[in-house]
Design a protein around this motif. Structure first.
Motif, mmCIF file in Angstrom:
data_model
loop_
_atom_site.group_PDB
_atom_site.id
_atom_site.type_symbol
_atom_site.label_atom_id
_atom_site.label_comp_id
_atom_site.label_asym_id
_atom_site.label_seq_id
_atom_site.Cartn_x
_atom_site.Cartn_y
_atom_site.Cartn_z
ATOM 1 N N GLY A 22 30.700 43.643 50.149
ATOM 2 C CA GLY A 22 30.603 45.425 49.486
ATOM 3 C C GLY A 22 30.947 45.366 48.312
ATOM 4 O O GLY A 22 30.567 45.865 47.326
ATOM 5 N N ALA A 23 32.463 44.747 48.163
ATOM 6 C CA ALA A 23 33.045 45.171 46.854
ATOM 7 C C ALA A 23 32.316 44.120 45.717
ATOM 8 O O ALA A 23 32.149 44.911 44.576
ATOM 9 N N LEU A 24 31.658 43.045 46.055
ATOM 10 C CA LEU A 24 31.116 42.120 45.107
ATOM 11 C C LEU A 24 29.769 42.906 44.599
ATOM 12 O O LEU A 24 29.206 42.898 43.476
ATOM 13 N N ALA A 25 29.175 43.574 45.649
ATOM 14 C CA ALA A 25 27.760 44.097 45.365
ATOM 15 C C ALA A 25 27.965 45.223 44.450
ATOM 16 O O ALA A 25 27.069 45.279 43.460
ATOM 17 N N LEU A 26 29.148 46.084 44.636
ATOM 18 C CA LEU A 26 29.048 47.258 43.747
ATOM 19 C C LEU A 26 29.672 46.955 42.514
ATOM 20 O O LEU A 26 29.404 47.532 41.486
ATOM 21 N N ARG A 27 30.497 45.829 42.533
ATOM 22 C CA ARG A 27 31.106 45.319 41.002
ATOM 23 C C ARG A 27 29.947 44.996 40.273
ATOM 24 O O ARG A 27 29.871 45.073 39.032
ATOM 25 N N GLU A 28 28.981 44.144 40.790
ATOM 26 C CA GLU A 28 27.958 43.761 40.186
ATOM 27 C C GLU A 28 27.097 44.981 39.545
ATOM 28 O O GLU A 28 26.233 44.741 38.514
ATOM 29 N N ASN A 29 27.015 46.048 40.238
ATOM 30 C CA ASN A 29 26.382 47.181 39.703
ATOM 31 C C ASN A 29 27.038 47.853 38.676
ATOM 32 O O ASN A 29 26.513 48.785 37.950
ATOM 33 N N GLY A 30 28.367 47.519 38.494
ATOM 34 C CA GLY A 30 28.980 48.078 37.182
ATOM 35 C C GLY A 30 30.113 48.736 37.683
ATOM 36 O O GLY A 30 30.823 49.443 36.864
ATOM 37 N N ALA A 31 30.490 49.075 38.969
ATOM 38 C CA ALA A 31 31.406 50.107 39.392
ATOM 39 C C ALA A 31 32.899 49.198 39.251
ATOM 40 O O ALA A 31 33.009 48.174 39.219
ATOM 41 N N GLN A 32 34.025 50.195 39.044
ATOM 42 C CA GLN A 32 35.135 49.743 39.103
ATOM 43 C C GLN A 32 35.626 49.845 40.454
ATOM 44 O O GLN A 32 35.656 50.665 40.967
ATOM 45 N N VAL A 33 35.777 48.514 41.019
ATOM 46 C CA VAL A 33 36.102 48.547 42.315
ATOM 47 C C VAL A 33 37.541 48.144 42.719
ATOM 48 O O VAL A 33 38.034 46.963 42.183
ATOM 49 N N LEU A 118 33.429 34.253 49.048
ATOM 50 C CA LEU A 118 33.183 35.695 48.544
ATOM 51 C C LEU A 118 34.472 36.234 47.871
ATOM 52 O O LEU A 118 34.473 36.892 46.824
ATOM 53 N N LEU A 119 35.618 35.604 48.113
ATOM 54 C CA LEU A 119 37.045 36.173 47.490
ATOM 55 C C LEU A 119 37.139 35.581 46.041
ATOM 56 O O LEU A 119 37.403 36.440 45.197
ATOM 57 N N GLU A 120 36.556 34.513 45.844
ATOM 58 C CA GLU A 120 36.762 33.897 44.559
ATOM 59 C C GLU A 120 35.641 34.648 43.720
ATOM 60 O O GLU A 120 36.041 34.827 42.354
ATOM 61 N N ALA A 121 34.523 34.975 43.995
ATOM 62 C CA ALA A 121 33.445 35.670 43.340
ATOM 63 C C ALA A 121 34.059 37.202 43.225
ATOM 64 O O ALA A 121 33.777 37.591 41.997
ATOM 65 N N CYS A 122 34.686 37.786 44.041
ATOM 66 C CA CYS A 122 35.275 39.077 43.754
ATOM 67 C C CYS A 122 36.436 39.005 42.574
ATOM 68 O O CYS A 122 36.326 39.782 41.529
ATOM 69 N N GLN A 123 37.219 38.041 42.554
ATOM 70 C CA GLN A 123 38.112 37.694 41.720
ATOM 71 C C GLN A 123 37.665 37.511 40.292
ATOM 72 O O GLN A 123 37.887 38.166 39.068
ATOM 73 N N VAL A 127 36.932 42.417 40.736
ATOM 74 C CA VAL A 127 37.417 43.266 41.773
ATOM 75 C C VAL A 127 38.981 43.397 41.714
ATOM 76 O O VAL A 127 39.716 42.169 41.500
ATOM 77 N N ARG A 128 39.468 44.709 41.805
ATOM 78 C CA ARG A 128 40.812 44.564 41.892
ATOM 79 C C ARG A 128 41.276 44.549 43.465
ATOM 80 O O ARG A 128 40.942 45.351 44.483
ATOM 81 N N LEU A 129 42.085 43.587 43.852
ATOM 82 C CA LEU A 129 42.415 42.966 44.962
ATOM 83 C C LEU A 129 44.004 43.482 45.309
ATOM 84 O O LEU A 129 44.595 42.997 44.309
ATOM 85 N N VAL A 130 44.279 44.200 46.510
ATOM 86 C CA VAL A 130 45.502 44.702 46.728
ATOM 87 C C VAL A 130 45.822 44.384 48.244
ATOM 88 O O VAL A 130 45.182 44.662 49.120
ATOM 89 N N ASN A 131 47.155 43.748 48.386
ATOM 90 C CA ASN A 131 47.457 43.238 49.772
ATOM 91 C C ASN A 131 48.591 44.281 50.352
ATOM 92 O O ASN A 131 48.934 44.988 49.473
#
Length: 416
Positions: A22-33, A118-123, A127-131
Motif C-alpha cells: 500500500g505504501a509503495l502504491a501510493l508513493r508511486e502516485n506522488g504521495a508523501q508516505v 517490497l521493502l527495498e522498493a519502498c526505500q 517511503v519514510r519507514l519508522v520502527n
C-alpha cells in the motif's frame, strides 16, 4: 491531543506485505508516505508463498516481477493427489498458455524474499519507514486522520491505511469481531534440496489431500530449497491450545497416508506450529479517514493461497482509485480521499468476501472422508488439464493488470 505530532499525506500502519504494498502504491502516485511498524525491525516470518497471476501482475505493474523471478521459482504444474492412495486427481499446467491467459506467471517464493523486495522498493521510492511505533487508536479530526501512539507521539495524515494484520487493533473502529479459529494447525519447514529429493518435487506445486489433513510441497530459491507445509485438524487447538508440546498429533494425522507424505513430515520444523484463523467478512472497512486493507480487512484461510495475493490486489486498486482523483495533474486534492476510500471499499469488499468464503469451503472439500472423499475425487478427476473455468474468477481478467478479455470468461467455483 499530543503536542508531538508528525504530518504526512499518507500514514500506513503495519510493515507486512499489505502495508509495504500500500505504501509503495501510493508513493508511486506522488504521495508523501510514512509507514510505521510496531516491531523494532522489518522482517517476515514463515516459509513459502504462492503468487498466482493476480498477484504477480501487480508486481509486474511496479517493475518488481523480474526481481521476484530472480529468486523465486516458476513451477511447471499445480498437482492434486489423494494422500491415502497417492493417486493423481487433477493438474493444471502453468506454462505459456496459462501465462498468456492471465498476463503473468505463477511464482512460488519465500515470504521473506517477497517482503524484502517490497521493502527495498519502498526505500528506493522514498517511503519514510519508522520502527518501534505502536499505534493504539485513530480518529478523524478536521478531515485528517490522527494516529495516537503508545509513546504519546501523534501522526497526522490525509488518510490512514490500517494494515496491522489478522489481530488488527484498528479493526475495532469498524467491526466488533474476533478472529475465528478453524480447528486446523500448520507445521512448516524448508530444507536444502539433496540428491535424494524426488525430482518432481522440484518442478511442481504438489498438494496431497487426506481426511482431516493435507500436505503441500514446492521448491523455493531457484530450486535450492524444498518447502513443506502440513495442515491437520488438531484436538488440542480445538481445546484452545495454540501450541502443543509434542508431535504425536502430527504423526497420527498422517498415519494412513502414503509413504511419500509420511516421509515429507521429516522436513518440518516442529518447534512451533501455526494455528489457522480467519474472520467473517465485513462490508465496511472505513471509519472517517481510516481505511483497512490486507488481513486487517479480510483475513482468510490459506486454501486458495490468496492471502498475500489479495493484499497486493488491494494496493493496486487503492493506487487506481486515488490516481486522477486525489492525485491529479493539477496537484493533490486531499478532500477527494473520502470518495476514493469509499470506492476502494466498494470495489474490494465483495471480491475479498468471495475469496474468504470460498477458501473455507475449498478447505472443507480437501479434508473430507468416506463417501464424500470418493465423490470429491471423482469430481477432481473429471476436470481436464487446461480447463480454466475454475481459475478465471480468481486469477481474473477483470482484476488489476489483467489482459483484455473478449471472451465470456466463466466464473464457476469448483467448491461452490
Amino acid at each position: 491531543m499530543s503536542d508531538r505530532k508528525q504530518s504526512t499525506d499518507v500514514l500506513v500502519i503495519g510493515g507486512g506485505m499489505a502495508g509495504l504494498a500500500g505504501a509503495l502504491a501510493l508513493r508511486e502516485n506522488g504521495a508523501q508516505v510514512t509507514l510505521v511498524e510496531r516491531a523494532p525491525e522489518f522482517g517476515e516470518v514463515g516459509a513459502g508463498l504462492q503468487m498466482a497471476p493476480n498477484a504477480s501482475r501487480v508486481l509486474k505493474r511496479w517493475g518488481l516481477l523480474g526481481k521476484a523471478l530472480e529468486i523465486g521459482v516458476r513451477p511447471k504444474h499445480l498437482v492434486f493427489r489423494d494422500a491415502v492412495t497417492g493417486e493423481e486427481l487433477t493438474r493444471q499446467t502453468l506454462g505459456s498458455d496459462f501465462e498468456a491467459r492471465y498476463g503473468a506467471p505463477y511464482v512460488v517464493i519465500h515470504r521473506s524474499d517477497l517482503h524484502r523486495i517490497l521493502l527495498e522498493a519502498c526505500q528506493a521510492a522514498g517511503v519514510r519507514l519508522v520502527n518501534d511505533v505502536m499505534v493504539e487508536s485513530v480518529e478523524t479530526i478536521g478531515g485528517r486522520g490522527i494516529a495516537h501512539t503508545a509513546a504519546g507521539e501523534d501522526y497526522e495524515a490525509d488518510v490512514v491505511i490500517g494494515a496491522d494484520g489478522l489481530k488488527s487493533t484498528l479493526r475495532s473502529g469498524v467491526a466488533q469481531d474476533s478472529p475465528v479459529p478453524s480447528s486446523y494447525v500448520a507445521y512448516r519447514g524448508t530444507v536444502p534440496v539433496t540428491a535424494d529429493t524426488p525430482p518432481a518435487d522440484l518442478e511442481d506445486v504438489i498438494v496431497y489431500l487426506g481426511p482431516d489433513c493435507h500436505l503441500v510441497q514446492y521448491p523455493l530459491r531457484k530450486g535450492e530449497l524444498l518447502n513443506t507445509v502440513a495442515v491437520f485438524k488438531s484436538a488440542s487447538f480445538e481445546r484452545g491450545e495454540e501450541q502443543y508440546g509434542g508431535v504425536d498429533e502430527l504423526e497420527a494425522a498422517y498415519a494412513d497416508c502414503v509413504p511419500a507424505v509420511r516421509e515429507a513430515l521429516k522436513n518440518l520444523a516442529t518447534g512451533i506450529r501455526w494455528p489457522m484463523y480467519d474472520r467473517d467478512p465485513i462490508e465496511n472497512w472505513v471509519a472517517g479517514r481510516l481505511v483497512l486493507m490486507g488481513d486487517a480487512a479480510h483475513p482468510m484461510l490459506q486454501y486458495l493461497a490468496q492471502g498475500a495475493c489479495q493484499a497486493l490486489e488491494d494496493a493496486a486498486v487503492l493506487q487506481d482509485v486515488s490516481l486522477g482523483t486525489v492525485f491529479t495533474d493539477e496537484g493533490v486534492h486531499a478532500a477527494a480521499w473520502d470518495q476514493a476510500i469509499r470506492d476502494f471499499n466498494t470495489m474490494r469488499a465483495a471480491r475479498t468476501s468471495r475469496v474468504q468464503r470460498t477458501a473455507r469451503i475449498w478447505g472443507e472439500s480437501w479434508h473430507v472422508s468416506g463417501l464424500s472423499r470418493t465423490l470429491r475425487n471423482l469430481l477432481f478427476k473429471s476436470r481436464k488439464d487446461g480447463d480454466f473455468q475454475y481459475n478465471d474468477w480468481l486469477y481474473g481478467r477483470d482484476q488489476p493488470g489483467a489482459p483484455a478479455d473478449k471472451d465470456n470468461a466463466r466464473t464457476v467455483v469448483l467448491s461452490a
